[in-house]
Write an enzyme that holds these catalytic residues in place. Structure first.
Site, PDB file in Angstrom:
ATOM      1  N   LYS A 184       0.870  -1.185   0.000  1.00 24.25           N
ATOM      2  CA  LYS A 184       0.000   0.000   0.000  1.00 24.25           C
ATOM      3  C   LYS A 184       0.894   1.218   0.000  1.00 24.25           C
ATOM      4  CE  LYS A 184      -4.584   0.564   0.506  1.00 24.25           C
ATOM      5  NZ  LYS A 184      -5.613  -0.444   0.211  1.00 24.25           N
TER       6      LYS A 184
HETATM    7  P1  NAD Z   1     -13.201   7.194  -2.245  1.00 17.69           P
HETATM    8  O1  NAD Z   1     -12.166   8.238  -2.104  1.00 17.69           O
HETATM    9  O2  NAD Z   1     -13.797   6.930  -3.591  1.00 17.69           O
HETATM   10  O3  NAD Z   1     -14.408   7.516  -1.228  1.00 17.69           O
HETATM   11  C1  NAD Z   1     -14.236   7.736   0.134  1.00 17.69           C
HETATM   12  C2  NAD Z   1     -15.564   8.187   0.700  1.00 17.69           C
HETATM   13  O4  NAD Z   1     -15.449   8.302   2.127  1.00 17.69           O
HETATM   14  C3  NAD Z   1     -16.022   9.567   0.202  1.00 17.69           C
HETATM   15  O5  NAD Z   1     -17.413   9.538   0.023  1.00 17.69           O
HETATM   16  C4  NAD Z   1     -15.662  10.482   1.375  1.00 17.69           C
HETATM   17  O6  NAD Z   1     -16.446  11.659   1.438  1.00 17.69           O
HETATM   18  C5  NAD Z   1     -15.961   9.558   2.528  1.00 17.69           C
HETATM   19  N1  NAD Z   1     -15.340  10.000   3.783  1.00 17.69           N
HETATM   20  C6  NAD Z   1     -14.084  10.436   3.991  1.00 17.69           C
HETATM   21  N2  NAD Z   1     -13.924  10.781   5.271  1.00 17.69           N
HETATM   22  C7  NAD Z   1     -15.105  10.551   5.882  1.00 17.69           C
HETATM   23  C8  NAD Z   1     -15.579  10.709   7.191  1.00 17.69           C
HETATM   24  N3  NAD Z   1     -14.792  11.184   8.153  1.00 17.69           N
HETATM   25  N4  NAD Z   1     -16.862  10.363   7.458  1.00 17.69           N
HETATM   26  C9  NAD Z   1     -17.672   9.894   6.494  1.00 17.69           C
HETATM   27  N5  NAD Z   1     -17.281   9.724   5.247  1.00 17.69           N
HETATM   28  C10 NAD Z   1     -16.015  10.046   4.937  1.00 17.69           C
HETATM   29  O7  NAD Z   1     -12.563   5.862  -1.639  1.00 17.69           O
HETATM   30  P2  NAD Z   1     -12.973   4.333  -1.924  1.00 17.69           P
HETATM   31  O8  NAD Z   1     -12.090   3.819  -2.990  1.00 17.69           O
HETATM   32  O9  NAD Z   1     -14.446   4.217  -2.036  1.00 17.69           O
HETATM   33  O10 NAD Z   1     -12.493   3.644  -0.563  1.00 17.69           O
HETATM   34  C11 NAD Z   1     -13.312   3.613   0.614  1.00 17.69           C
HETATM   35  C12 NAD Z   1     -12.785   2.551   1.558  1.00 17.69           C
HETATM   36  O11 NAD Z   1     -12.799   1.288   0.892  1.00 17.69           O
HETATM   37  C13 NAD Z   1     -11.346   2.748   2.020  1.00 17.69           C
HETATM   38  O12 NAD Z   1     -11.236   2.273   3.332  1.00 17.69           O
HETATM   39  C14 NAD Z   1     -10.555   1.880   1.065  1.00 17.69           C
HETATM   40  O13 NAD Z   1      -9.311   1.493   1.603  1.00 17.69           O
HETATM   41  C15 NAD Z   1     -11.504   0.706   0.930  1.00 17.69           C
HETATM   42  N6  NAD Z   1     -11.318  -0.104  -0.273  1.00 17.69           N
HETATM   43  C16 NAD Z   1     -11.358   0.433  -1.520  1.00 17.69           C
HETATM   44  C17 NAD Z   1     -11.228  -0.406  -2.624  1.00 17.69           C
HETATM   45  C18 NAD Z   1     -11.366   0.107  -4.030  1.00 17.69           C
HETATM   46  O14 NAD Z   1     -11.385  -0.724  -4.960  1.00 17.69           O
HETATM   47  N7  NAD Z   1     -11.494   1.399  -4.257  1.00 17.69           N
HETATM   48  C19 NAD Z   1     -11.003  -1.775  -2.445  1.00 17.69           C
HETATM   49  C20 NAD Z   1     -10.978  -2.293  -1.154  1.00 17.69           C
HETATM   50  C21 NAD Z   1     -11.147  -1.449  -0.076  1.00 17.69           C
END
Ligand code: NAD
Length: 516
Positions: A184
């Site tokens: 990561k």
């Molecule tokens: P993203 O940047 O597309 O979205 C993040 C979201 O979280 C946004 O809506 C943002 O406004 C919100 N957010 C941020 N801080 C916040 C808070 N304090 N309270 C409430 N909402 C808040 O990111 P993503 O790719 O959707 O990733 C989200 C989670 O999923 C992360 O933990 C990431 O590690 C995990 N994840 C992502 C993937 C992927 O394929 N993108 C895969 C596995 C896990």
């Protein structure tokens, strides 16, 4: 014997509690339960490599809004008539980037470095300076294959956090049964404060520094919080530009746009995987997703895709929040309409706040909405013990990485709330990243139906393994064989998932041994 120096007798200080030590608690619990050989434990306890480096770029000139008080001194300053308003790029924090020729040929009135825009507000012109950003890549383990893990652009990141997230990737790739290890990384930056071209420069410079450390068969980045397929495209270009066999390097990043070698289904894959787990959870209970209610934290890639898919399966979204606000509608929120609202280019913060099809509620009230499921899909550490006490849901499916603290885990288990842990629930993203990587290697492109069929099989098979380990139910079915994995006693689901990961990783050390 001469008496020892006093400093030799100082007690060893208790290890400091960090995000990483918290995340590793479950590793140690599972390692104890399966008697993981000590050397394998040492190998997995810390990452293989921790890279910290710096990216410097020259920022663009900006127009920064000033307070109403300060603006009074410019009451008689006429508004600048812009010839080329498209050259002004609005940012989520109210500033504007002055791109290229924004002011060229305009009727500009500047006083003491201030000007008034046609919107009536006065802005200070701040000349672009060079800035340095701290960047990271943690490569945790490669026993099962090349390092694999996302790139995060967020202002609250640290080496400790990336260590925890990289280790999670090692467990997740093992659980998903794909031939990758864990990594990561990312940049300490709030991407919403920078313009498109600035982010391009930052990304290119980031890849320029990263290039020595990664490769399509060494370490393969993907999108995570704050990054997307556009950032992956830039990373691919920077890595492969000028290389003789450029097209063989497509697999350097996954999560690319389908038009440049991405996989169908990758965009929604994490949410799709969460939905497959939830579907299987209810199928086993003889129930269906149809008619169930859910609440969501985070409406980015994972949150919106999960929401859309669950809604298409007949579930109702009652409340959702993101970094900017929280909304609620007891009759159900129209998810496609919400998605269109969030993705509207005028919605600079990409936020659910202000969505007309729901009413605003307090951020902390989200946790008390009564629903069948909660899907955290934002950042880590959000479900604390206090939050867990207040929840009125029956199932938590962790879309985010590490959303639940160890204390909250205990509360969840005491309160009898079921849990689908992150390392299986959100493994759909990395699984389809693997499909993308294979398609790139073979120069193939699969249909979305093919991708989802494989993904569904992988998710459900491995989730069933985990439930069998949790219940100590060794069995062989058409789909899976959990007999070598059960440990003779029931364990909680999070621990069961970790046992599955550790058994698969340990096999490599046990059968291959160690290079000296
Ligand atoms: P993203 O940047 O597309 O979205 C993040 C979201 O979280 C946004 O809506 C943002 O406004 C919100 N957010 C941020 N801080 C916040 C808070 N304090 N309270 C409430 N909402 C808040 O990111 P993503 O790719 O959707 O990733 C989200 C989670 O999923 C992360 O933990 C990431 O590690 C995990 N994840 C992502 C993937 C992927 O394929 N993108 C895969 C596995 C896990």
């Amino acid at each position: 014997m001469p008496e020892q120096e006093p400093f030799m007798r100082a007690p060893t200080p208790a290890p400091k509690r960090t995000v990483y030590t918290d995340a590793m608690q479950i590793f140690h619990r599972a390692a104890d339960l399966i008697n993981l050989p000590p050397r394998v434990r040492l190998e997995l306890e810390e990452p293989d490599y921790e890279h910290i480096f710096y990216v410097t770029v020259r920022l663009r000139d900006r127009l920064v809004p000033i307070s109403a008080d300060a603006a009074r001194a410019f009451a008689d300053l006429p508004a600048t008539k812009l010839r080329n308003p498209d050259g002004l790029e609005p940012l989520a924090d109210g500033k504007y980037i002055l791109n290229g020729r924004a002011l060229l040929g305009s009727d500009v009135a500047i006083r003491n470095g201030h000007l008034r825009l046609p919107n009536g507000n006065v802005y200070q012109l701040v000349v672009g300076e060079s800035r340095r950003f701290k960047s990271y890549r943690v490569q945790h383990n490669q026993a099962r294959g090349p390092y694999k893990g996302g790139v995060r652009y967020h202002h609250e990141v640290s080496l400790d956090l990336f260590k925890a997230l990289a280790a999670e990737m090692t467990w997740k790739t093992a659980i998903a049964e794909i031939p990758f290890g864990g990594a990561k990384g990312g940049i300490a930056i709030d991407p919403r404060q920078y313009g498109k071209e600035e982010l391009e420069s930052i990304t290119l410079r980031f890849m320029y520094k990263l290039k020595n450390l990664i490769g399509p068969n060494i370490d393969i980045p993907a999108p995570d919080v704050g990054t997307n397929s556009e950032i992956m495209a830039l990373m691919y270009r920077q890595y492969s530009d000028g290389e003789r066999e450029r097209h063989h390097l497509r697999g350097i990043v996954t999560g690319k746009d389908v038009r440049i070698g991405g996989s169908e289904g990758r965009n929604k894959a994490t949410g799709q995987g969460v939905a497959y787990c939830i579907e299987d959870y209810y199928t086993e209970k003889g129930e269906s997703v149809r008619g169930k209610t859910f609440i969501l934290q985070g409406f980015g890639n994972v949150g919106s895709a999960t929401g859309e898919i669950l809604a298409s399966m007949g579930a109702r979204l009652l409340a959702v929040n993101d970094a900017e606000g929280t909304i609620y509608n007891g009759d159900g929120i129209d998810v496609p309409a919400l998605l269109a609202y969030v993705q509207d280019p005028k919605n600079l913060k990409r936020s659910v706040a202000g969505f007309p099809g729901a009413r605003r509620i307090e951020r902390s009230d989200l946790w008390e909405v009564s629903a069948d499921m909660l899907i955290p899909a934002a950042l880590g550490g959000e479900i604390t013990a206090d939050v867990a006490e207040r929840l009125k849901v029956k199932l938590i499916a962790e879309g985010a990485n590490g959303p639940t603290t160890p204390e909250a885990d205990k509360v969840i288990s005491r309160r009898g709330i079921d849990l689908i842990p992150d390392i299986i629930a959100n493994a759909g993203g990395v699984t389809v990243s693997y499909y993308e990587w294979i398609q790139n290697k073979r120069m193939e492109s699969w249909t979305e139906a093919e991708v989802n069929q494989k993904l569904e099989h992988a998710m459900k098979k491995n989730y069933r393994m985990i439930r069998d380990i949790a219940r100590n139910r060794p069995r062989r079915t058409e789909m899976h064989d959990s007999r070598p994995l059960c440990i003779g006693q029931p364990v909680d689901t999070r621990c069961a998932a970790m046992i599955l990961a550790l058994k698969r990783i340990a096999a490599h050390y046990q059968l291959e041994g160690f290079s000296q």
